[in-house]
Design a protein around this motif. Structure first.
Motif, short mmCIF file in Angstrom:
data_model
loop_
_atom_site.label_atom_id
_atom_site.label_comp_id
_atom_site.label_asym_id
_atom_site.label_seq_id
_atom_site.Cartn_x
_atom_site.Cartn_y
_atom_site.Cartn_z
N ASN A 2 14.63 27.88 54.35
CA ASN A 2 14.10 28.13 53.00
C ASN A 2 12.59 27.94 52.99
OD1 ASN A 2 14.19 25.10 52.92
ND2 ASN A 2 13.63 25.46 50.78
N TYR A 3 11.95 28.54 52.04
CA TYR A 3 10.51 28.38 51.88
C TYR A 3 10.19 28.21 50.40
CZ TYR A 3 10.55 33.38 50.59
OH TYR A 3 10.80 34.59 49.98
N VAL A 4 9.11 27.53 50.13
CA VAL A 4 8.63 27.38 48.76
C VAL A 4 7.72 28.55 48.42
CG1 VAL A 4 7.24 25.97 47.19
CG2 VAL A 4 8.82 24.87 48.79
N VAL A 5 8.06 29.27 47.38
CA VAL A 5 7.29 30.44 46.97
C VAL A 5 5.87 30.03 46.60
CG1 VAL A 5 7.06 32.17 45.15
CG2 VAL A 5 9.30 31.75 46.20
N ASP A 6 4.91 30.76 47.07
CA ASP A 6 3.51 30.52 46.72
C ASP A 6 2.72 31.77 47.07
OD1 ASP A 6 1.20 29.23 45.86
OD2 ASP A 6 1.75 27.35 46.85
N VAL A 7 1.44 31.76 46.75
CA VAL A 7 0.59 32.88 47.12
C VAL A 7 0.57 32.98 48.63
CG1 VAL A 7 -1.75 33.83 47.05
CG2 VAL A 7 -0.81 32.67 45.04
N GLY A 8 0.90 34.15 49.15
CA GLY A 8 0.99 34.35 50.58
C GLY A 8 2.39 34.24 51.12
N ARG A 9 3.30 33.68 50.34
CA ARG A 9 4.70 33.53 50.76
C ARG A 9 5.60 33.92 49.60
NH1 ARG A 9 6.39 28.36 53.97
NH2 ARG A 9 7.79 29.92 54.87
N GLY A 10 5.81 35.20 49.45
CA GLY A 10 6.63 35.70 48.35
C GLY A 10 5.82 36.19 47.17
N ILE A 11 4.57 35.77 47.10
CA ILE A 11 3.66 36.25 46.05
C ILE A 11 2.40 36.76 46.71
CG2 ILE A 11 2.33 35.69 43.98
CD1 ILE A 11 4.27 33.43 43.42
N LEU B 240 2.68 32.60 36.41
CA LEU B 240 3.73 33.16 37.26
C LEU B 240 3.79 32.43 38.59
CD1 LEU B 240 3.21 36.98 36.56
CD2 LEU B 240 5.28 35.67 36.03
N VAL B 241 2.64 32.19 39.19
CA VAL B 241 2.61 31.49 40.48
C VAL B 241 3.19 30.09 40.34
CG1 VAL B 241 1.11 30.54 42.28
CG2 VAL B 241 0.68 32.84 41.38
N ASN B 242 2.73 29.34 39.33
CA ASN B 242 3.22 27.98 39.13
C ASN B 242 4.72 27.94 38.87
OD1 ASN B 242 0.65 26.93 39.43
ND2 ASN B 242 0.22 26.86 37.24
N TYR C 63 10.28 26.87 40.52
CA TYR C 63 11.68 27.35 40.47
C TYR C 63 12.26 27.43 41.87
CZ TYR C 63 15.72 30.33 39.46
OH TYR C 63 16.99 30.85 39.37
N SER C 64 11.43 27.80 42.85
CA SER C 64 11.94 27.92 44.22
C SER C 64 12.28 26.57 44.83
CB SER C 64 10.92 28.65 45.11
OG SER C 64 9.78 27.85 45.36
N LYS C 65 11.89 25.48 44.17
CA LYS C 65 12.24 24.14 44.65
C LYS C 65 13.58 23.66 44.09
CE LYS C 65 7.37 22.70 44.95
NZ LYS C 65 6.36 21.76 44.43
N THR C 66 14.13 24.42 43.14
CA THR C 66 15.40 24.03 42.53
C THR C 66 16.56 24.60 43.35
OG1 THR C 66 15.58 25.99 41.11
CG2 THR C 66 14.29 24.12 40.27
N PRO C 67 17.74 24.00 43.25
CA PRO C 67 18.89 24.54 44.00
C PRO C 67 19.19 25.99 43.65
CG PRO C 67 19.38 22.33 43.20
CD PRO C 67 18.07 22.72 42.59
#
Length: 758
Positions: free
Chosen positions: A248-257, A126-128, A133-137
């Motif tokens: 925008n931000y890239v989703v990761d643990v601590g930022r959206g997860i 899920l994290v990966n 996916y958050s890097k895509t348009p």
């Protein structure tokens, strides 16, 4: 690549993931162009999963559509979840209902199951997947950042000369607040209404959260300042690009997860939302009140706001579950008695079976069960051990080699080859030496099959099939017995059976094989390194012996698993025996062209037709059919023909076994012009047997002086010596054996065959 080229690749990676900050108005315009960027948490998670597409798999004998997202595509499959497709599909169905507001919104999704079933891989997958996916348009995720220093530096905003803004004075929302939360609620609702009408998605976008307390503090400060100064367009002044921008931000643990690990400790509120920082409270003199900017916002709900919150090993945090009860539907938590925070996150908890035991500790109280409300809120998805041979083989490969590629896009024959394939592993020894050890063909298959058979529910076994056959049925979707093929649907399985609920975990199998790899076998050969080969029986015997040393198994489980060993050994021996026979008969196999000619003549014979050849049309040749049926099929003798005219038994065979199969194919393709050359000969069972299989009777018929008792050390210049030399060469060149494993396998097979040869 050179070092410079690696740096450029890193530059491209960052450039693709991040955008320049934009104004609030620009964000709204982009939202109408690409609504997916504004998706609420459950819808965003659903979009990410569906964006990866699906593929078709066979599990538990049934064809299913599997979401590729769970193959960890962006990480080369390293954290792919093997199997449990039906469970994962149920999870996605729940997300679809939650995202659309059609039910289960008050639920906390719970993944339960034994150790080593893929629950930890689910978290990593899920994290990966969400990160990439958050890097895509389509998957861009946005939040807001504030700058109040510019308000202090200037008496008011000017729309001509733009004062210089210090980049160090920008502070991003610590909980990834949705940019739409800046708008007053009526305006926000109008934006969403227009957006959902314009794009008419069956799952409308929602934005039901207000600004987080940190951002609200900045907003209120700016609003109060500009209201005092008499600024007319107050909202525009507060949200001017000097003070507010969307980034925008890239989703990761601590930022959206948010991920709460088993070892994380602290008071419940601290683990859920964060804690007050005493030093900051003193620094931010807020006239007797707690300033939300002095809060840490490092709790799991704060980190997961905007997308996903995961409580890992929920048994260790059972005290928190009660406090999470109302989060899914109220979407609100407290930082303090007077300070609350809206959250938009999909709650997901992961546990071993011991959480289930904890939840049921008061079940005998019926209506007085204090955990009843919690249990009602939990939506359980149970992971189980794999019950597919191919998937278990793939998992063992991963555990032993670190190989992460997904076994997909291969037909049945290629699949069979990967399951039976050998495996070579380099092992370090004392003194710095490196030795290559070989798991012989069928060794990994044997370990996987034993593991799968140990997990099958013996109580749910249809009459006439064994546990091994059930395992093969689950893997292939069918069983073949002689000329008959039985599909999974032909068997009455209980949908509530306990297949996969318990059994031998892959970690046990991995450790047993790893220990075997570190020790040479006690056998020798004058020319071949047979001590470095692990045979299927070596692995199976070690697994059976290890059951008594592993504390994870109860006495009852040990007895049960040991009882299932013999059937697995017999099946694996059958596979080895087939390899040896096919290698012996490799040069004697019937060419496909010869089989096709026979079928054409039989079809012409049955339909009173002619056979078309290069020389023109000819009558079906009774001699060719007779020779093929006696010498290649081995089903008839001279006594069943009157010259070349077939007797009733032969005529019945031709009509019922050959013509019936051809007619079935013609019926299935009745909208097309039917021709014999369109038929897949392997669809005709007796023909498939000719093309693919032989028996010891064939060996004895072709090699009259062959003696299996001489196999280990055959006398020179004998037929047995010649057959052995060719067989070993064929096992190596055509069947994937090494000379050493070919020698050991053929000896093992011949040792069993010699007892019944006469």
């Amino acid at each position: 690549m050179t070092g410079t080229e690696y740096l450029r690749e890193a530059d491209r990676e960052l450039d693709a993931a991040y955008e320049e900050p934009m104004s609030l108005a620009e964000y709204v315009d982009r939202l109408f162009e690409r609504p997916s960027i504004g998706a609420h948490a459950s819808k965003y998670l659903l979009n990410a999963i569906e964006a990866a597409g699906t593929r078709t798999v066979i599990e538990e004998g049934e064809e299913r559509e599997r979401y590729r997202f769970f193959d960890d595509l962006h990480n080369d499959g390293e954290h792919a979840i093997l199997g449990n497709t039906e469970v994962l599909n149920g999870f996605v169905d729940d997300l679809r209902s939650i995202a659309a507001g059609r039910g289960k919104e008050e639920k906390i999704i719970w993944f339960d199951g034994p150790t080593a079933t893929g629950k930890s891989e689910l978290k990593r997958c899920l994290v990966n997947g969400l990160r990439e996916y958050s890097k895509t348009p389509e998957g861009r995720r946005y939040t807001v950042e504030w700058n109040i220093a510019s308000a202090e530096d200037s008496p008011g905003l000017t729309y001509g000369d733009i004062p210089r803004v210090d980049e160090d004075s920008w502070y991003q929302s610590p909980v990834q607040s949705n940019p739409l939360s800046v708008f007053p609620e009526p305006v926000r609702e109008a934006i969403l209404a227009d957006l959902n009408v314009e794009h008419d998605d069956h799952t409308p976008i929602r934005a039901e959260t207000d600004l987080d307390p940190f951002c609200r503090e900045a907003y209120d400060y700016l609003e109060k300042r500009y209201r005092r100064e008499g600024i007319a367009d107050l909202f525009s002044a507060v949200t001017d690009t000097h003070h507010l921008r969307v980034t925008n931000y890239v989703v990761d643990v601590g930022r959206g997860i948010g991920v709460l690990h088993s070892e994380d400790d602290g008071r419940p509120k601290e683990r859920l939302v964060g804690s007050w920082m005493a030093g900051m409270l003193q620094k931010l003199d807020s006239r007797g009140r707690k300033n939300p900017q002095a809060f840490s916002y490092d709790g799991v709900l704060s980190q997961g706001n905007g997308l996903l919150t995961i409580v890992e090993d929920a048994t260790q945090h059972a005290d928190l579950l009660q406090k999470l009860l109302n989060v899914p539907d109220e979407r609100h938590v407290k930082l303090d008695k007077a300070i609350g925070m809206d959250v938009d996150t999909q709650l997901l908890i992961i546990s071993n079976p011991d959480l289930d035991a904890q939840l049921n500790q008061h079940a005998d109280r019926n209506g007085a069960d204090p955990l009843r409300a919690l249990k009602r809120r939990l939506d359980r998805h149970e992971f189980r051990y794999l019950t597919n041979l191919r998937l278990e083989c793939e998992l063992i490969h991963r555990e032993l080699t670190g190989e992460t590629s997904i076994w997909e896009g291969i037909d049945g024959e290629e699949l069979h080859e990967r399951v039976r394939a050998p495996l070579s592993i380099r092992v370090g020894e004392r003194g710095g030496r490196v030795t290559e050890r070989e798991l012989a063909p069928h060794a990994v298959e044997a370990a996987a099959l034993y593991s799968v058979v140990s997990r099958l529910d013996r109580e749910d076994l249809p009459e006439g099939i064994s546990l091994v056959e059930k395992a093969l049925l689950f893997d292939r979707g069918y069983l073949r017995e002689g000329d008959e093929r039985a599909e999974t649907d032909d068997f009455d399985f209980d949908p509530n059976a306990n297949d996969g609920a318990h059994g031998i975990p892959v970690t046990f199998t991995r450790d047993v094989i790893a220990e075997l790899l570190n020790t040479a076998r006690d056998r020798s050969h004058p020319e071949l390194a047979v001590e470095n080969v692990l045979m299927p029986r070596d692995v199976l015997n070690a697994m059976a012996e290890g059951l008594h040393e592993a504390p994870m198994f109860s006495r009852a489980e040990r007895r049960e698993f040991e009882d299932r060993l013999v059937s697995v050994k017999n099946h694996v021996f059958d596979q080895q025996e087939t390899d040896v026979i096919d290698a012996i008969m490799h040069e004697k196999r019937v060419e496909k062209e010869t089989v096709e000619e026979y079928v054409e003549h039989v079809y012409a014979w049955a339909t009173d037709d002619v056979v078309t050849t290069a020389q023109g049309e000819v009558e079906p040749d009774p001699l060719k059919m007779k020779v093929f049926e006696i010498e290649h099929l081995g089903r008839f003798s001279e006594q069943e023909y009157d010259g070349t005219t077939p007797m009733p038994t032969v005529r019945t065979f031709r009509n019922e076994r050959i013509i019936t199969a051809l007619n079935r194919h013609a019926w299935q393709h009745r909208t097309e012009d039917f021709a014999i050359d369109e038929v897949n000969l392997l669809d005709i069972p007796v023909i498939r047997d000719v093309l693919e299989t032989h028996g010891w009777s064939d060996v004895a018929r072709v090699f009259e002086d062959f003696d299996p008792e001489q196999w280990d050390d055959p006398p020179a210049n004998t037929e047995t010596a010649a057959v052995k030399a060719r067989t070993i060469d064929t096992l190596v060149s055509e069947f994937g054996y090494s000379p050493a494993s070919a020698e050991l396998t053929s000896r093992h097979v011949m040792g069993q065959v010699s007892y019944r040869w006469d």
